[in-house]
Write an enzyme that holds these catalytic residues in place. Sequence first.
Site, PDB file in Angstrom:
ATOM      1  N   ASP A 175       0.825  -1.227   0.000  1.00  0.00           N
ATOM      2  CA  ASP A 175       0.000   0.000   0.000  1.00  0.00           C
ATOM      3  C   ASP A 175       0.851   1.266   0.000  1.00  0.00           C
ATOM      4  O   ASP A 175       0.413   2.306   0.489  1.00  0.00           O
ATOM      5  CB  ASP A 175      -0.950   0.029   1.213  1.00  0.00           C
ATOM      6  CG  ASP A 175      -1.777  -1.231   1.333  1.00  0.00           C
ATOM      7  OD1 ASP A 175      -2.403  -1.612   0.338  1.00  0.00           O
ATOM      8  OD2 ASP A 175      -1.792  -1.836   2.422  1.00  0.00           O
ATOM      9  N   LYS A 226       2.778   2.273  -5.192  1.00  0.00           N
ATOM     10  CA  LYS A 226       3.600   1.857  -6.334  1.00  0.00           C
ATOM     11  C   LYS A 226       2.908   2.125  -7.670  1.00  0.00           C
ATOM     12  O   LYS A 226       3.542   2.516  -8.650  1.00  0.00           O
ATOM     13  CB  LYS A 226       3.919   0.360  -6.215  1.00  0.00           C
ATOM     14  CG  LYS A 226       4.670  -0.018  -4.953  1.00  0.00           C
ATOM     15  CD  LYS A 226       4.870  -1.515  -4.846  1.00  0.00           C
ATOM     16  CE  LYS A 226       3.597  -2.274  -4.531  1.00  0.00           C
ATOM     17  NZ  LYS A 226       3.028  -1.954  -3.202  1.00  0.00           N
ATOM     18  N   GLY A 235      -3.562  -4.476  -4.678  1.00  0.00           N
ATOM     19  CA  GLY A 235      -4.409  -3.392  -5.159  1.00  0.00           C
ATOM     20  C   GLY A 235      -3.588  -2.185  -5.556  1.00  0.00           C
ATOM     21  O   GLY A 235      -2.718  -1.744  -4.809  1.00  0.00           O
ATOM     22  N   HIS A 236      -3.830  -1.664  -6.751  1.00  0.00           N
ATOM     23  CA  HIS A 236      -3.115  -0.482  -7.238  1.00  0.00           C
ATOM     24  C   HIS A 236      -4.137   0.573  -7.625  1.00  0.00           C
ATOM     25  O   HIS A 236      -4.978   0.330  -8.489  1.00  0.00           O
ATOM     26  CB  HIS A 236      -2.245  -0.831  -8.452  1.00  0.00           C
ATOM     27  CG  HIS A 236      -1.220  -1.877  -8.170  1.00  0.00           C
ATOM     28  ND1 HIS A 236       0.059  -1.578  -7.767  1.00  0.00           N
ATOM     29  CD2 HIS A 236      -1.281  -3.234  -8.204  1.00  0.00           C
ATOM     30  CE1 HIS A 236       0.736  -2.697  -7.576  1.00  0.00           C
ATOM     31  NE2 HIS A 236      -0.059  -3.711  -7.832  1.00  0.00           N
ATOM     32  N   ARG A 276       2.438 -29.275  -6.968  1.00  0.00           N
ATOM     33  CA  ARG A 276       2.450 -29.746  -8.351  1.00  0.00           C
ATOM     34  C   ARG A 276       1.147 -30.392  -8.812  1.00  0.00           C
ATOM     35  O   ARG A 276       1.152 -31.270  -9.667  1.00  0.00           O
ATOM     36  CB  ARG A 276       3.645 -30.692  -8.585  1.00  0.00           C
ATOM     37  CG  ARG A 276       4.986 -30.012  -8.350  1.00  0.00           C
ATOM     38  CD  ARG A 276       6.156 -30.918  -8.645  1.00  0.00           C
ATOM     39  NE  ARG A 276       6.229 -32.065  -7.764  1.00  0.00           N
ATOM     40  CZ  ARG A 276       6.708 -32.041  -6.528  1.00  0.00           C
ATOM     41  NH1 ARG A 276       7.146 -30.915  -6.002  1.00  0.00           N
ATOM     42  NH2 ARG A 276       6.764 -33.141  -5.807  1.00  0.00           N
ATOM     43  N   ARG A 298     -10.168  -2.875   4.338  1.00  0.00           N
ATOM     44  CA  ARG A 298      -9.864  -2.908   5.769  1.00  0.00           C
ATOM     45  C   ARG A 298      -9.063  -1.677   6.200  1.00  0.00           C
ATOM     46  O   ARG A 298      -8.197  -1.214   5.468  1.00  0.00           O
ATOM     47  CB  ARG A 298      -9.046  -4.162   6.111  1.00  0.00           C
ATOM     48  CG  ARG A 298      -9.841  -5.443   6.064  1.00  0.00           C
ATOM     49  CD  ARG A 298      -8.999  -6.632   6.502  1.00  0.00           C
ATOM     50  NE  ARG A 298      -7.943  -6.940   5.554  1.00  0.00           N
ATOM     51  CZ  ARG A 298      -7.099  -7.965   5.682  1.00  0.00           C
ATOM     52  NH1 ARG A 298      -7.185  -8.755   6.736  1.00  0.00           N
ATOM     53  NH2 ARG A 298      -6.177  -8.193   4.774  1.00  0.00           N
ATOM     54  N   ARG A 337      -6.151   0.327   7.697  1.00  0.00           N
ATOM     55  CA  ARG A 337      -4.747  -0.010   7.861  1.00  0.00           C
ATOM     56  C   ARG A 337      -4.238   0.473   9.214  1.00  0.00           C
ATOM     57  O   ARG A 337      -4.629   1.533   9.688  1.00  0.00           O
ATOM     58  CB  ARG A 337      -3.916   0.631   6.741  1.00  0.00           C
ATOM     59  CG  ARG A 337      -4.288   0.131   5.358  1.00  0.00           C
ATOM     60  CD  ARG A 337      -3.540   0.880   4.262  1.00  0.00           C
ATOM     61  NE  ARG A 337      -4.005   0.451   2.945  1.00  0.00           N
ATOM     62  CZ  ARG A 337      -4.185   1.259   1.917  1.00  0.00           C
ATOM     63  NH1 ARG A 337      -3.959   2.553   2.053  1.00  0.00           N
ATOM     64  NH2 ARG A 337      -4.597   0.790   0.754  1.00  0.00           N
ATOM     65  N   ASP A 385       2.544  14.709   2.120  1.00  0.00           N
ATOM     66  CA  ASP A 385       1.536  15.724   2.457  1.00  0.00           C
ATOM     67  C   ASP A 385       0.689  15.343   3.661  1.00  0.00           C
ATOM     68  O   ASP A 385       0.157  16.213   4.355  1.00  0.00           O
ATOM     69  CB  ASP A 385       0.616  15.967   1.256  1.00  0.00           C
ATOM     70  CG  ASP A 385      -0.039  14.695   0.758  1.00  0.00           C
ATOM     71  OD1 ASP A 385       0.697  13.732   0.438  1.00  0.00           O
ATOM     72  OD2 ASP A 385      -1.280  14.641   0.686  1.00  0.00           O
ATOM     73  N   VAL A 397       3.026  14.056  -3.095  1.00  0.00           N
ATOM     74  CA  VAL A 397       2.369  15.041  -2.223  1.00  0.00           C
ATOM     75  C   VAL A 397       0.858  15.074  -2.456  1.00  0.00           C
ATOM     76  O   VAL A 397       0.191  16.053  -2.127  1.00  0.00           O
ATOM     77  CB  VAL A 397       2.974  16.451  -2.420  1.00  0.00           C
ATOM     78  CG1 VAL A 397       4.387  16.513  -1.860  1.00  0.00           C
ATOM     79  CG2 VAL A 397       2.951  16.870  -3.889  1.00  0.00           C
ATOM     80  N   GLY A 398       0.318  13.996  -3.011  1.00  0.00           N
ATOM     81  CA  GLY A 398      -1.118  13.919  -3.268  1.00  0.00           C
ATOM     82  C   GLY A 398      -1.416  12.722  -4.147  1.00  0.00           C
ATOM     83  O   GLY A 398      -0.504  12.098  -4.695  1.00  0.00           O
TER      84      GLY A 398
END
EC number: 6.3.4.4
Length: 476
Positions: free
Chosen positions: A64, A67, A91-92, A195, A354, A356, A384, A466-467
Amino acid sequence: AAAAAGRGRSFSPAAPAPSSVRLPGRQAPAPAAASALAVEADPAADRVSSLSQVSGVLGSQWGDEGKGKLVDVLAPRFDIVARCQGGANAGHTIYNSEGKKFALHLVPSGILHEGTLCVVGNGAVIHVPGFFGEIDGLQSNGVSCDGRILVSDRAHLLFDLHQTVDGLREAELANSFIGTTKRGIGPCYSSKVTRNGLRVCDLRHMDTFGDKLDVLFEDAAARFEGFKYSKGMLKEEVERYKRFAERLEPFIADTVHVLNESIRQKKKILVEGGQATMLDIDFGTYPFVTSSSPSAGGICTGLGIAPRVIGDLIGVVKAYTTRVGSGPFPTELLGEEGDVLRKAGMEFGTTTGRPRRCGWLDIVALKYCCDINGFSSLNLTKLDVLSGLPEIKLGVSYNQMDGEKLQSFPGDLDTLEQVQVNYEVLPGWDSDISSVRSYSELPQAARRYVERIEELAGVPVHYIGVGPGRDALIYK
């Protein structure tokens, strides 16, 4: 120095390319020079264009970190953006040029850029219904995916039964919850290791697909009393995957070949890591980890490219620390102080929703991640969020219960749970920095915070968030 919040103490800081080969499912990409025209006036052009042919963006905390935003910003300079591990548990969140929000899970963040090919490598696990759901969502919002996404034929298939098993397994652990996303990631990787898993290439052999899937169903039914299975379920699932196979076929490729041919042709590849090093199956806070390798080593095993071709690796780190689910968190802020960061940073999971857990930046963990991955630079995100705090703390070292200083990040969970954190206290700043776009325009206290992180981690900070918007980025 003021007393540290929570446990701990404080002190004040003292080869030649072959002829061109077209990538499968994609128009021949424009040369990098052409894409440079669009960003010629960008003051960050030199910083971005200097990145290596094969570069990576990896998380350096517990996930989180933001990235996806950096990948989205860098993607126009690269021909390919590739995911090397994980699945829909990653999640991105990214924003397009109009500010529209996209929450992606398996599709690489480069998808918003038309000239970029997105690759999901062999190290990832593919929940086909979820994958199509993401594609449908993108296309309904005007983002074309046709011919722009390749899925490795070696990647493993994640079935609904894996998700069911994930929930049953978590319930079995009772009070020792690992805190999984219940997306079936662990059970799918378990099938891979034992396997008896099915891969994307198995969708091309539906005559034997049912027999292989039957083994998975029988295995789950034998292991979990709560898993109900009948041959009718198998028949329905096989028919369902026959339809999926037809739709997925245009996306399937030998991505190991595609990527290595692209490297030989001097195409630029950006690797997008999912989760983060502190969740790595080997290097994370085991057993509160994921089931794959979100650190530098996972790039090679998850894409099939050689270590020698990997160049710049950018570690993404929040200006503070967050974690979802259970597991040790030495610099965690409990109560009202943690709530302040959580609300200011809107710290709720992209995948699970959820809340964090929040705390001060843990330099010990960050240095550990820098050692493992060999980061060439850092992207410090959400600076920020710290605006308005009278003072900001950095967790710079750990002491054991007997007062002896630990020389490294401990692998033993009992030791980590009991460490006493030593903090440096730095002055905060009052002004809103979300509109600042030049490093020199940041408040002096904010610059000092950034530079102290560089000093302690031993790695330069090249990017500062910064945002949430893609333009809310300072290049240092």
